[in-house]
Design an enzyme around this catalytic site. Sequence first.
Site, PDB file in Angstrom:
ATOM      1  N   GLY A  55       0.877  -1.189   0.000  1.00  0.00           N
ATOM      2  CA  GLY A  55       0.000   0.000   0.000  1.00  0.00           C
ATOM      3  C   GLY A  55       0.900   1.221   0.000  1.00  0.00           C
ATOM      4  N   GLY A  56       1.130   1.824  -1.145  1.00  0.00           N
ATOM      5  CA  GLY A  56       2.029   2.985  -1.218  1.00  0.00           C
ATOM      6  C   GLY A  56       3.443   2.540  -0.886  1.00  0.00           C
ATOM      7  N   ALA A 105       4.251   1.184   1.828  1.00  0.00           N
ATOM      8  CA  ALA A 105       4.179   0.210   2.913  1.00  0.00           C
ATOM      9  C   ALA A 105       4.080  -1.225   2.416  1.00  0.00           C
ATOM     10  CB  ALA A 105       2.955   0.512   3.773  1.00  0.00           C
ATOM     11  N   LYS A 106       4.695  -2.129   3.198  1.00  0.00           N
ATOM     12  CA  LYS A 106       4.439  -3.562   3.007  1.00  0.00           C
ATOM     13  C   LYS A 106       3.477  -3.932   4.133  1.00  0.00           C
ATOM     14  CE  LYS A 106       8.515  -5.219   0.579  1.00  0.00           C
ATOM     15  NZ  LYS A 106       9.835  -5.886   0.688  1.00  0.00           N
ATOM     16  N   CYS A 107       2.374  -4.607   3.799  1.00  0.00           N
ATOM     17  CA  CYS A 107       1.327  -4.837   4.794  1.00  0.00           C
ATOM     18  C   CYS A 107       1.198  -6.322   5.113  1.00  0.00           C
ATOM     19  CB  CYS A 107       0.003  -4.296   4.281  1.00  0.00           C
ATOM     20  SG  CYS A 107       0.133  -2.577   3.730  1.00  0.00           S
ATOM     21  N   LYS A 123       0.893  -1.867   8.671  1.00  0.00           N
ATOM     22  CA  LYS A 123       1.527  -1.160   7.542  1.00  0.00           C
ATOM     23  C   LYS A 123       2.959  -0.905   7.987  1.00  0.00           C
ATOM     24  CE  LYS A 123      -0.549   2.398   5.170  1.00  0.00           C
ATOM     25  NZ  LYS A 123      -1.518   3.515   4.913  1.00  0.00           N
ATOM     26  N   ASP A 147      -9.616  11.294  -0.743  1.00  0.00           N
ATOM     27  CA  ASP A 147      -9.210  10.184  -1.619  1.00  0.00           C
ATOM     28  C   ASP A 147     -10.207   9.027  -1.499  1.00  0.00           C
ATOM     29  OD1 ASP A 147      -6.251   8.073  -2.105  1.00  0.00           O
ATOM     30  OD2 ASP A 147      -7.719   8.878  -3.504  1.00  0.00           O
TER      31      ASP A 147
HETATM   32  C1  LIG Z   1      -2.949  -2.321   6.112  1.00  0.00           C
HETATM   33  C2  LIG Z   1      -3.148  -1.509   4.879  1.00  0.00           C
HETATM   34  C3  LIG Z   1      -4.569  -1.533   4.340  1.00  0.00           C
HETATM   35  C4  LIG Z   1      -5.487  -0.884   5.333  1.00  0.00           C
HETATM   36  O1  LIG Z   1      -5.420   0.337   5.461  1.00  0.00           O
HETATM   37  N1  LIG Z   1      -6.305  -1.644   6.106  1.00  0.00           N
HETATM   38  C5  LIG Z   1      -7.155  -0.983   7.108  1.00  0.00           C
HETATM   39  C6  LIG Z   1      -6.381  -3.027   5.968  1.00  0.00           C
HETATM   40  C7  LIG Z   1      -7.079  -3.823   6.870  1.00  0.00           C
HETATM   41  N2  LIG Z   1      -7.123  -5.170   6.672  1.00  0.00           N
HETATM   42  C8  LIG Z   1      -6.520  -5.715   5.589  1.00  0.00           C
HETATM   43  N3  LIG Z   1      -5.821  -5.000   4.692  1.00  0.00           N
HETATM   44  C9  LIG Z   1      -5.732  -3.652   4.875  1.00  0.00           C
HETATM   45  N4  LIG Z   1      -4.992  -2.892   3.990  1.00  0.00           N
HETATM   46  C10 LIG Z   1      -4.553  -3.492   2.714  1.00  0.00           C
HETATM   47  C11 LIG Z   1      -3.226  -4.239   2.859  1.00  0.00           C
HETATM   48  C12 LIG Z   1      -2.644  -4.270   1.463  1.00  0.00           C
HETATM   49  C13 LIG Z   1      -3.271  -3.132   0.696  1.00  0.00           C
HETATM   50  C14 LIG Z   1      -4.346  -2.518   1.552  1.00  0.00           C
END
Ligand SMILES: CC[C@@H]1C(=O)N(C)c2cncnc2N1C1CCCC1
Length: 311
Positions: free
Chosen positions: A39-40, A42-44, A59, A153
């Site tokens: 995500g941008g 970040a590695k999540c 994140k 956004d």
């Molecule tokens: C942790 C980043 C983003 C997010 O903001 N939330 C709340 C989330 C919450 N649960 C799962 N994924 C989430 N994501 C995904 C991860 C990869 C791209 C976006």
Amino acid sequence: DENNNQDGEQIVIFEEKITKVNGEVAIKRYQRGKFLGKGGFAKCYEATNLENKKVMAAKIIAKSSLTRNRARQKLVSEIKIHKSLQNSNVVQFEHVFEDHENVYILLELCCNQTLNELIKRRKRLTEIEVQCYVAQMINALKYLHNNNVIHRDLKLGNLFLNKNMELKLGDFGLATKLEFEGEKKRTICGTPNYIAPEVLDGKVGHSFEVDVWSLGVIIYAMLIGKPPFETPDVKSTYKKIKMNQYSFPDQVQISDSAKQLIQKILVLDPSKRPTLDEIMAHSFMNSGGTIPKVLPLSTLACPPSIQYNKQ
Ligand SMILES: CC[C@@H]1C(=O)N(C)c2cncnc2N1C1CCCC1
């Protein structure tokens, strides 16, 4: 062995060192789980707090990727704004800490991904489902706007779904907090398909109405299956937005009240757009057959709490 779990995967722990007021050092440990995606910057990953076994979404941003001031300021702003929010339809900000290499942001886990994946899988949603998600978005946006925060956004990819398919608004990387009554913002930002015309215009400032515009784009995308101004390249998308050029494809039948609501929202003049309350009171949000007072819970597309709020 102690560093690998049963299927041989390496166990990764990230630690938060806390120095207490009395000088004692405490350590909080989190076990890194499955990779969720990028995500941008970040590695999540999923992350489990080893103390209370709570599973969250982490994140992880490498500090080396934050050398440019813009990226650093964006992250500081995202944390400052998101940390201050608490609402049933906003992703819960759990915790933030850093070590030498990374910044760790711990967020509420939403294990049913986002409305983007849902629309990709389903092609388009039923009007009842759309009413349900719109009601939850309006709940989140009313809370944000009452706290002088503009998201800026709003898009399908920032609307997360938890295990009960409840909608949670996330990603405050482009959000801004107005400091005084009537303040207007000028920075051009957003995602091409969802960006409001006045932001593109750049001359006049923009305010809360940009989120209402994006909500209109999202309603169209959920009912039709793709955003109204989408084209192969960004420049022509911007041209269509500024010319307010969009139509309803004959192949997709949607109700007149749905069309009317979208046309009411997607107007160039921000002052002419409906308020969130007016959208909530629109006939589209209360159509699709009268809902019996006592609901057999199984029939509900959306969680009972939302449905009752609508009564
Ligand atoms: C942790 C980043 C983003 C997010 O903001 N939330 C709340 C989330 C919450 N649960 C799962 N994924 C989430 N994501 C995904 C991860 C990869 C791209 C976006």
